[in-house]
Design a protein around this motif. Structure first.
Motif, PDB file in Angstrom:
ATOM      1  N   LEU A  28       0.754  -0.896  -0.106  1.00 36.70           N
ATOM      2  CA  LEU A  28       0.205   0.161   0.016  1.00 36.70           C
ATOM      3  C   LEU A  28       1.410   1.314  -0.139  1.00 36.70           C
ATOM      4  O   LEU A  28       2.188   0.890   0.411  1.00 36.70           O
ATOM      5  CB  LEU A  28      -1.137   0.196   1.221  1.00 36.70           C
ATOM      6  CG  LEU A  28      -2.095  -0.808   1.477  1.00 36.70           C
ATOM      7  CD1 LEU A  28      -2.618  -1.161   2.732  1.00 36.70           C
ATOM      8  CD2 LEU A  28      -2.735  -0.949   0.010  1.00 36.70           C
ATOM      9  N   PRO A  29       0.306   2.085  -0.040  1.00 39.23           N
ATOM     10  CA  PRO A  29       1.526   3.294  -0.606  1.00 39.23           C
ATOM     11  C   PRO A  29       1.526   4.046   1.158  1.00 39.23           C
ATOM     12  O   PRO A  29       2.797   4.380   0.583  1.00 39.23           O
ATOM     13  CB  PRO A  29      -0.052   4.060  -1.000  1.00 39.23           C
ATOM     14  CG  PRO A  29      -1.363   3.917  -1.331  1.00 39.23           C
ATOM     15  CD  PRO A  29      -1.015   2.493  -1.430  1.00 39.23           C
ATOM     16  N   ASP A  30       0.992   3.506   1.692  1.00 32.34           N
ATOM     17  CA  ASP A  30       1.950   3.701   3.474  1.00 32.34           C
ATOM     18  C   ASP A  30       2.649   2.978   3.623  1.00 32.34           C
ATOM     19  O   ASP A  30       3.629   3.419   4.230  1.00 32.34           O
ATOM     20  CB  ASP A  30       1.120   4.259   4.619  1.00 32.34           C
ATOM     21  CG  ASP A  30      -0.168   2.248   4.385  1.00 32.34           C
ATOM     22  OD1 ASP A  30       0.204   1.826   4.087  1.00 32.34           O
ATOM     23  OD2 ASP A  30      -0.667   2.530   5.391  1.00 32.34           O
ATOM     24  N   GLY A  31       3.279   2.201   2.774  1.00 29.29           N
ATOM     25  CA  GLY A  31       4.554   1.319   3.073  1.00 29.29           C
ATOM     26  C   GLY A  31       3.607   0.133   3.383  1.00 29.29           C
ATOM     27  O   GLY A  31       5.074  -0.725   3.691  1.00 29.29           O
TER      28      GLY A  31
ATOM     29  N   SER B  66       7.027 -11.863  -5.405  1.00 25.74           N
ATOM     30  CA  SER B  66       7.453 -10.995  -6.628  1.00 25.74           C
ATOM     31  C   SER B  66       5.683  -9.492  -5.495  1.00 25.74           C
ATOM     32  O   SER B  66       5.076 -10.229  -4.639  1.00 25.74           O
ATOM     33  CB  SER B  66       6.465 -10.882  -7.291  1.00 25.74           C
ATOM     34  OG  SER B  66       4.982 -11.195  -7.899  1.00 25.74           O
ATOM     35  N   VAL B  67       5.215  -8.558  -5.516  1.00 27.00           N
ATOM     36  CA  VAL B  67       5.006  -7.672  -4.741  1.00 27.00           C
ATOM     37  C   VAL B  67       4.546  -6.654  -5.844  1.00 27.00           C
ATOM     38  O   VAL B  67       5.641  -6.208  -6.756  1.00 27.00           O
ATOM     39  CB  VAL B  67       6.372  -6.523  -3.856  1.00 27.00           C
ATOM     40  CG1 VAL B  67       5.367  -5.397  -2.815  1.00 27.00           C
ATOM     41  CG2 VAL B  67       7.168  -6.890  -2.726  1.00 27.00           C
ATOM     42  N   TYR B  68       2.983  -6.655  -4.982  1.00 22.63           N
ATOM     43  CA  TYR B  68       2.376  -5.056  -6.071  1.00 22.63           C
ATOM     44  C   TYR B  68       1.928  -4.488  -5.398  1.00 22.63           C
ATOM     45  O   TYR B  68       1.302  -4.077  -4.567  1.00 22.63           O
ATOM     46  CB  TYR B  68       0.819  -6.259  -6.106  1.00 22.63           C
ATOM     47  CG  TYR B  68      -0.159  -5.678  -7.285  1.00 22.63           C
ATOM     48  CD1 TYR B  68      -0.455  -5.394  -8.366  1.00 22.63           C
ATOM     49  CD2 TYR B  68      -1.450  -5.481  -6.754  1.00 22.63           C
ATOM     50  CE1 TYR B  68      -0.849  -4.685  -9.035  1.00 22.63           C
ATOM     51  CE2 TYR B  68      -1.993  -4.632  -7.557  1.00 22.63           C
ATOM     52  CZ  TYR B  68      -2.195  -4.681  -8.683  1.00 22.63           C
ATOM     53  OH  TYR B  68      -2.697  -3.023  -9.169  1.00 22.63           O
ATOM     54  N   ARG B  69       2.488  -3.274  -6.298  1.00 13.97           N
ATOM     55  CA  ARG B  69       2.145  -2.441  -5.518  1.00 13.97           C
ATOM     56  C   ARG B  69       0.590  -1.670  -6.278  1.00 13.97           C
ATOM     57  O   ARG B  69       0.134  -1.421  -7.433  1.00 13.97           O
ATOM     58  CB  ARG B  69       3.146  -0.932  -5.971  1.00 13.97           C
ATOM     59  CG  ARG B  69       4.726  -1.091  -5.952  1.00 13.97           C
ATOM     60  CD  ARG B  69       5.123   0.313  -6.423  1.00 13.97           C
ATOM     61  NE  ARG B  69       7.127  -0.161  -5.700  1.00 13.97           N
ATOM     62  CZ  ARG B  69       6.844   0.085  -5.106  1.00 13.97           C
ATOM     63  NH1 ARG B  69       6.578   0.866  -3.960  1.00 13.97           N
ATOM     64  NH2 ARG B  69       8.938  -0.740  -5.272  1.00 13.97           N
ATOM     65  N   PHE B  70       0.144  -1.367  -4.781  1.00 11.93           N
ATOM     66  CA  PHE B  70      -1.234  -1.046  -4.940  1.00 11.93           C
ATOM     67  C   PHE B  70      -1.838   0.601  -4.574  1.00 11.93           C
ATOM     68  O   PHE B  70      -1.730   0.817  -3.562  1.00 11.93           O
ATOM     69  CB  PHE B  70      -2.630  -1.571  -3.997  1.00 11.93           C
ATOM     70  CG  PHE B  70      -3.964  -2.076  -4.563  1.00 11.93           C
ATOM     71  CD1 PHE B  70      -4.661  -2.473  -5.129  1.00 11.93           C
ATOM     72  CD2 PHE B  70      -4.728  -1.289  -3.273  1.00 11.93           C
ATOM     73  CE1 PHE B  70      -6.355  -2.020  -5.588  1.00 11.93           C
ATOM     74  CE2 PHE B  70      -6.273  -1.358  -3.156  1.00 11.93           C
ATOM     75  CZ  PHE B  70      -6.693  -1.587  -4.591  1.00 11.93           C
ATOM     76  N   GLN B  71      -2.815   1.279  -5.643  1.00 14.44           N
ATOM     77  CA  GLN B  71      -2.903   2.460  -5.346  1.00 14.44           C
ATOM     78  C   GLN B  71      -2.391   3.415  -5.292  1.00 14.44           C
ATOM     79  O   GLN B  71      -1.959   4.549  -4.128  1.00 14.44           O
ATOM     80  CB  GLN B  71      -3.919   2.300  -4.429  1.00 14.44           C
ATOM     81  CG  GLN B  71      -5.444   1.973  -4.718  1.00 14.44           C
ATOM     82  CD  GLN B  71      -6.428   2.643  -5.359  1.00 14.44           C
ATOM     83  OE1 GLN B  71      -5.934   4.236  -5.822  1.00 14.44           O
ATOM     84  NE2 GLN B  71      -7.441   2.492  -5.465  1.00 14.44           N
TER      85      GLN B  71
ATOM     86  N   ARG C  16      -9.709   7.532   7.864  1.00 12.71           N
ATOM     87  CA  ARG C  16      -8.596   8.072   9.065  1.00 12.71           C
ATOM     88  C   ARG C  16      -7.578   7.256   8.641  1.00 12.71           C
ATOM     89  O   ARG C  16      -6.449   7.226   9.499  1.00 12.71           O
ATOM     90  CB  ARG C  16      -9.059   7.888  10.675  1.00 12.71           C
ATOM     91  CG  ARG C  16      -8.268   7.913  11.567  1.00 12.71           C
ATOM     92  CD  ARG C  16      -8.686   8.001  13.238  1.00 12.71           C
ATOM     93  NE  ARG C  16      -8.287   7.482  13.995  1.00 12.71           N
ATOM     94  CZ  ARG C  16      -8.561   7.171  15.636  1.00 12.71           C
ATOM     95  NH1 ARG C  16      -9.447   7.043  15.397  1.00 12.71           N
ATOM     96  NH2 ARG C  16      -7.545   7.607  16.618  1.00 12.71           N
ATOM     97  N   PHE C  17      -7.997   5.879   8.718  1.00 17.93           N
ATOM     98  CA  PHE C  17      -6.901   4.583   8.276  1.00 17.93           C
ATOM     99  C   PHE C  17      -6.565   4.278   7.046  1.00 17.93           C
ATOM    100  O   PHE C  17      -5.587   3.377   6.639  1.00 17.93           O
ATOM    101  CB  PHE C  17      -8.056   3.328   9.032  1.00 17.93           C
ATOM    102  CG  PHE C  17      -8.057   3.713  10.344  1.00 17.93           C
ATOM    103  CD1 PHE C  17      -6.979   3.618  11.420  1.00 17.93           C
ATOM    104  CD2 PHE C  17      -9.760   3.877  11.084  1.00 17.93           C
ATOM    105  CE1 PHE C  17      -7.219   3.962  12.646  1.00 17.93           C
ATOM    106  CE2 PHE C  17      -9.475   3.961  12.272  1.00 17.93           C
ATOM    107  CZ  PHE C  17      -8.309   3.465  13.206  1.00 17.93           C
ATOM    108  N   GLY C  18      -7.190   5.004   5.814  1.00 21.19           N
ATOM    109  CA  GLY C  18      -6.710   5.004   4.773  1.00 21.19           C
ATOM    110  C   GLY C  18      -7.557   4.077   3.960  1.00 21.19           C
ATOM    111  O   GLY C  18      -8.181   3.436   4.234  1.00 21.19           O
TER     112      GLY C  18
END
Length: 343
Positions: free
Chosen positions: A152-155, A231-236, A337-339
């Motif tokens: 997720l974008p917040d790491g 692998s890692v998939y970056r979401f959003q 609040r929690f994204g």
């Protein structure tokens, strides 16, 4: 499209025996404004362990964020591996939506062909070796893929079910692949290159590049799903397809995407002579349902005819759908609040 016969496999072995300098694997990377993530992508490929050569075929679609300069630096350091195409004009905006098939696949020299976007990356140094072993054990395989972690974008890492379509490693028939439930990460795909030498019209007409590649594999032979997140998939994330689809005229984009995908499914149905017709009909039904989920069309989501697809959702997803449906104000407050950790 005919199945990949043993003679083709043997001819590929002869080709490689005649030229031992050929790479075993061609990794096709497409990128546009992925500068913040591209080092993770390329380093993950370069760190792969195993007794094989590989080449990295990169297509940069006229990035404006410094990605081009980064690719040129990698090319200087790894000239025998990194093979870039650096566009000066954006090709996607000209209607060339499936860049991999237009620019990268035709120049691949490996016996096996991997594909990925420049914002994703391999998180296991033996990812490719594990997949090659699957092909070695099952000579009739034409395609191998696996699950992925969702970043997720917040790491933080999000709902792993998003990119885990099956439970347990196993061989899949063509019909199972066409009627696949859940997402399959693009960066997990590894094919025998021969099945992609001639790409059908439905590949180029499709609004995404992953599904038509799976349909080609379904027409050619057996596939293997490896139930490991390699692998890692970056979401959003910024620059990602998932972020782009959720911005601006969201509803219009969703409906346009659904219509284009339905058209592609029907093209594939005609091309395959109706061989997978029941599976295609069910896949189209699932496509419509998931579009309704994305648009939060609750009357459609809970329509009796969609019960089959609703039951395919994870318990977590069903819980948050009910939460948002019954308590929309509280849901939006918690999501703010929690994204992405909510819903």
């Amino acid at each position: 499209m005919e199945s990949l016969g043993k003679e083709k496999i043997f001819s590929e072995a002869r080709r490689r025996a005649e030229d031992p300098e050929l790479p075993l694997i061609s990794v096709c990377v497409v990128t546009y404004n992925h500068r913040p993530y591209l080092s993770d992508c390329l380093d993950g490929i370069l760190k792969q362990e195993g007794d094989f050569r590989l080449e990295i075929l990169i297509h940069d679609d006229a990035s404006e964020d410094g990605a081009r300069e980064l690719i040129e630096d990698y090319e200087r350091r790894f000239p025998e591996i990194i093979k870039p195409i650096l566009q000066t004009e954006n090709q996607y905006s000209k209607g060339k939506t499936n860049i991999t098939g237009i620019f990268n696949i035709p120049r691949a020299r490996g016996e096996f062909l991997a594909v990925m976007d420049g914002d994703d990356y391999y998180c296991d140094t033996r990812k490719l070796e594990k997949q090659i072993r699957c092909f070695q054990r099952e000579r009739e395989l034409v395609f191998c893929f696996h699950s992925a972690k969702v970043l997720l974008p917040d790491g933080s890492f999000g709902n792993s079910a998003l990119m885990r379509p099956y439970r347990g490693s196993r061989i899949l028939s063509g019909a199972e692949l066409v009627d696949r439930r859940g997402g399959a990460p693009f960066a997990s795909f590894l094919f025998r290159r021969e099945i992609l030498e001639t790409l059908p019209d439905y590949y180029f007409d499709c609004p995404v590049g992953d599904r038509p590649l799976e349909w080609i594999a379904a027409s050619c032979g057996k596939s293997f799903y490896l139930d490991e997140p390699l692998s890692v998939y970056r979401f959003q994330h910024s620059g990602s397809w998932t972020r782009e689809q959720g911005e601006g005229e969201r509803e219009k984009k969703q409906r346009r995407y659904r219509e284009a995908m339905e058209k592609s499914f029907l093209e594939f149905d005609r091309e395959s002579g109706g061989r997978f017709h029941p599976e295609i009909e069910r896949a189209i039904g699932r496509l419509r349902f998931l579009s309704d989920v994305n648009l939060r069309d609750f009357p459609e989501i809970y329509r009796r005819g969609n019960r089959e697809f609703y039951r395919e959702l994870s318990l977590r997803d069903r819980f948050f759908l009910q939460f948002e449906r019954r308590l929309p104000g509280l849901y939006r407050a918690m999501q703010k609040r929690f994204g992405q950790g909510i819903g």
